[in-house]
Design a protein around this motif. Structure first.
Motif, PDB file in Angstrom:
ATOM      1  N   LEU A 224      -4.928  -1.808  -1.005  1.00 30.60           N
ATOM      2  CA  LEU A 224      -4.560  -0.490  -1.536  1.00 30.60           C
ATOM      3  C   LEU A 224      -5.210   0.660  -0.782  1.00 30.60           C
ATOM      4  O   LEU A 224      -4.684   1.771  -0.775  1.00 30.60           O
ATOM      5  N   SER A 225      -6.363   0.423  -0.170  1.00 28.96           N
ATOM      6  CA  SER A 225      -7.066   1.474   0.565  1.00 28.96           C
ATOM      7  C   SER A 225      -7.761   0.870   1.769  1.00 28.96           C
ATOM      8  O   SER A 225      -8.089  -0.323   1.786  1.00 28.96           O
TER       9      SER A 225
ATOM     10  N   TRP B 102       4.228   5.091  -6.836  1.00 33.08           N
ATOM     11  CA  TRP B 102       3.909   4.687  -8.207  1.00 33.08           C
ATOM     12  C   TRP B 102       5.192   4.606  -9.017  1.00 33.08           C
ATOM     13  O   TRP B 102       5.544   5.496  -9.776  1.00 33.08           O
TER      14      TRP B 102
ATOM     15  N   ALA C  87      -3.737   0.109 -10.779  1.00 34.28           N
ATOM     16  CA  ALA C  87      -3.194  -0.526  -9.579  1.00 34.28           C
ATOM     17  C   ALA C  87      -4.077  -1.674  -9.110  1.00 34.28           C
ATOM     18  O   ALA C  87      -3.585  -2.727  -8.678  1.00 34.28           O
ATOM     19  N   THR C  88      -5.388  -1.486  -9.185  1.00 39.72           N
ATOM     20  CA  THR C  88      -6.316  -2.516  -8.727  1.00 39.72           C
ATOM     21  C   THR C  88      -6.223  -3.775  -9.583  1.00 39.72           C
ATOM     22  O   THR C  88      -6.202  -4.897  -9.061  1.00 39.72           O
TER      23      THR C  88
ATOM     24  N   MET D 166      -3.159  -5.574  -8.590  1.00 33.32           N
ATOM     25  CA  MET D 166      -3.339  -6.254  -7.309  1.00 33.32           C
ATOM     26  C   MET D 166      -4.201  -7.508  -7.455  1.00 33.32           C
ATOM     27  O   MET D 166      -3.855  -8.583  -6.932  1.00 33.32           O
TER      28      MET D 166
ATOM     29  N   LEU E 243       0.820  -1.206   0.000  1.00 29.54           N
ATOM     30  CA  LEU E 243       0.000   0.000   0.000  1.00 29.54           C
ATOM     31  C   LEU E 243       0.855   1.259   0.000  1.00 29.54           C
ATOM     32  O   LEU E 243       0.534   2.249  -0.669  1.00 29.54           O
TER      33      LEU E 243
ATOM     34  N   TRP F 244      -3.074  -8.558  -0.004  1.00 28.60           N
ATOM     35  CA  TRP F 244      -2.870  -7.269  -0.667  1.00 28.60           C
ATOM     36  C   TRP F 244      -3.961  -6.274  -0.290  1.00 28.60           C
ATOM     37  O   TRP F 244      -5.116  -6.647  -0.090  1.00 28.60           O
TER      38      TRP F 244
ATOM     39  N   HIS G 242      -6.737   5.346  -2.688  1.00 30.92           N
ATOM     40  CA  HIS G 242      -5.668   5.311  -3.683  1.00 30.92           C
ATOM     41  C   HIS G 242      -6.027   6.064  -4.955  1.00 30.92           C
ATOM     42  O   HIS G 242      -5.147   6.511  -5.686  1.00 30.92           O
TER      43      HIS G 242
ATOM     44  N   GLY H 245       1.086   8.492  -4.863  1.00 28.68           N
ATOM     45  CA  GLY H 245       1.149   7.556  -3.755  1.00 28.68           C
ATOM     46  C   GLY H 245       1.530   8.201  -2.443  1.00 28.68           C
ATOM     47  O   GLY H 245       1.498   7.558  -1.399  1.00 28.68           O
TER      48      GLY H 245
END
Length: 589
Positions: A368-369, A341, A411-412, A415, A337, A366, A376, A386
């Motif tokens: 990211l938010s 970038w 990014a998603t 992931m 996270l 994983w 994110h 980032g």
């Protein structure tokens, strides 16, 4: 422009993670959706989300295709820290409903094939918890005070705190009582830390686990899992304590790691993400005894019940200790996270994550938010993409909303293309940005007040969801009320404005989850293919995942079948497809 090699030499391949069994325990490859109850859906009309509201929207999650739901705290609480100050661990706060409402929500979720994980907050209680109320009344030296960390002060007449620790929310981590003693609170003064050396504390929380397991929950997310045990003697420490420290310095250090990209860079990346809490109040050896005991409690129940660690710990080899076979089952990968970038840094942290997790036989988890960091879609729209995970205000640099969303989708898909488990934060499937212009008079995060506004806090990522573009309050509440104001621009993000719209963020997430499940990517393996420095190119089972973080397009080999793309693909003159900047594609090799 670079053309991907359709058949790269086997000598150039780097195996980072080997495939697992597609029929392993559910938590090894699950995609889990975080519900922040007060901001998900309001059934009562008071402007605060609740359990009946959650129940009414569970179909949305089933249609999205997630495997489980994690609920942030809904227990009895004075709400000094949005429910993370618990006064009764065995009851529902009237703000959110009743135990019957919880049981109805759980039954509906299970009926839709969704497992349910609930939050547990064991580092501290509310100051209104019966134990703390008893401790205050009992006075110094009483057995009741031994459940918490009461100490005499230093200096003349004990006027100085017992040590120099600072609260994560700002200011001293100690508060003095009229009787002269001080009590420790790593967070707000209304959240006294428990003494986990006390056997009664340990027995109480094992009983709390059983209370919710008996009701049928599928697991627990453990708040501040690395912070319950403190170093003996509570020694002074001169470091800075905060949740996460993403910064320009981290980006510069990541670039330096690229220029010295020798073997070992993957291990060194732990030192530059800024995702670890340091100091004698965190990551002490004693926490592992607690989790071994909890593991045994969960093992008494069928259904592969799971423990999930919120542990802001670095390096990754330290984090892996929380998910050894007899402890927790998952631990959020905050190093991922917090990585900026920057393709080489992302590749390094992904590789290092598998190296650590595989060493203990655990999945990499994983994320990211979540409810503690800037979404994110906003972090990735900044000049240093980032950065600024701790809040963005009206006087700060404002994210490029379109660029941030494009990178967030990129990014998603990266992931979700990785083996392991993944967590989604409510609203990210809609592409929601943070509310970055909240006025001071509506903010509620205690971190904002304890730092006199120096830290903006987490309100921006907690704004109630938009369900319907045309309804008051975007359909969050039947009255149009919302406990935090929603930006007027959020109509375009509303769920009903995206459902069934090809290429919308919601439909992209939905397709990604469907393909991920069909291709068993969560239990798959990861092999890196050679690529230019600003491209991530990997194979997971029969799917090739390519993320272009650079400015120049990447040409797909002729005849490649595209399964999914995070954004539109261009075509070259000969008809071959081009992956543009900040775009991820899933293809058949």
């Amino acid at each position: 422009m670079t053309t991907l090699d359709a058949r790269p030499s086997t000598d150039a391949l780097v195996v980072a993670h080997s495939p697992g069994a597609p029929d392993g325990e559910w938590w090894r490859d699950a995609v889990i959706y975080q519900v922040y109850p007060r901001s998900f859906a309001d059934g009562s009309g008071d402007g605060i989300g609740d359990l009946p509201g959650i129940t009414s929207r569970l179909d949305h999650l089933a249609e999205l295709g997630v495997d489980a739901v994690w609920l942030s705290p809904f227990y009895r609480s004075p709400q000094a820290d949005a429910g993370y100050d618990v006064s009764d661990y065995r009851d529902v706060d009237p703000l959110f409903g009743t135990l019957d409402d919880f049981d109805a929500m759980l039954a509906r979720a299970h009926g839709l094939g969704l497992r349910v994980i609930v939050d547990l907050v064991p580092n501290h209680t509310s100051d209104e918890h019966a134990w703390f109320v008893e401790a205050l009344a009992a006075g110094p030296g009483s057995p009741a005070r031994e459940r918490y960390l009461f100490r005499e002060g230093r200096g003349e007449d004990g006027q100085e705190p017992p040590n120099n620790w600072q609260s994560i929310f700002g200011g001293p981590a100690w508060t003095r009582l009229p009787d002269g003693q001080w009590y420790l609170h790593l967070f707000d003064s209304r959240q006294p830390d428990l003494n986990w050396e006390h056997p009664e504390v340990r027995a109480e929380f094992e009983d709390v686990l059983r209370f919710w397991l008996d009701r049928g929950v599928d697991g627990f997310r453990i708040d501040v899992a690395h912070g319950m045990v403190k170093a003996p003697g509570l020694p002074d420490w001169d470091g800075h304590v905060s949740m996460i420290e993403g910064s320009e310095q981290a980006f510069e250090e990541a670039e330096h790691a690229l220029h010295e990209h020798a073997s070992g860079a993957a291990e060194r990346v732990d030192e530059v993400t800024g995702s670890g809490n340091q100091g004698p109040m965190f990551d002490q050896e004693g926490v592992h005894d607690i989790y071994r005991a909890w593991h045994r409690v969960l093992a008494e129940y069928d259904g592969d019940r799971a423990l999930v660690a919120e542990a802001w710990v670095e390096p990754l080899s330290r984090l892996a200790r929380y998910v050894r076979p007899d402890e927790m089952h998952q631990a959020f990968n905050f190093a991922f996270l917090a990585t900026l970038w920057h393709a080489p840094s992302l590749r390094d942290v992904i590789t290092a994550s598998y190296l650590a997790s595989d060493s203990v036989g655990a999945p990499t988890t994983w994320v990211l938010s979540n409810h503690d960091v800037v979404r994110h879609a906003s972090r990735l729209g900044l000049a240093t993409p980032g950065s600024r995970p701790n809040g963005i205000g009206a006087d700060d640099e404002q994210p490029d909303e379109e660029l941030g969303l494009r990178r967030a989708r990129c990014a998603t898909l990266l992931m979700l293309g990785l083996p392991g488990s993944a967590y989604l934060y409510q609203g990210e499937e809609l592409g929601l940005p943070d509310h970055t212009t909240l006025p001071a008079d509506v903010r509620q995060d205690p971190a904002f007040f304890r730092t006199q506004g120096a830290e903006l806090g987490r309100d921006g990522c907690r704004v109630p969801l938009p369900w319907s573009a045309q309804e008051p309050g975007f359909g969050f509440s039947p009255t149009g009320e919302a406990w935090l104001p929603q930006p007027s621009t959020w109509a375009r993000y509303a769920a009903d404005a995206q459902r069934g719209v090809p290429g919308s963020t919601y439909e992209t997430y939905r397709t990604a989850l469907r393909v991920r499940r069909a291709e068993a990517l969560g239990s798959g393996g990861l092999t890196w293919l050679p690529s230019r420095d600003d491209v991530l190119d990997l194979v997971n089972r029969d799917v090739r995942v390519v993320a272009n973080l650079g400015t120049e397009p990447v040409e797909l080999p002729a005849g490649t079948r595209v399964l999914l793309a995070s954004g539109p693909l261009d075509a070259a003159a000969d008809g071959t497809l081009l992956i543009g900047s900040d775009t991820t594609v899933w293809v058949r090799p």
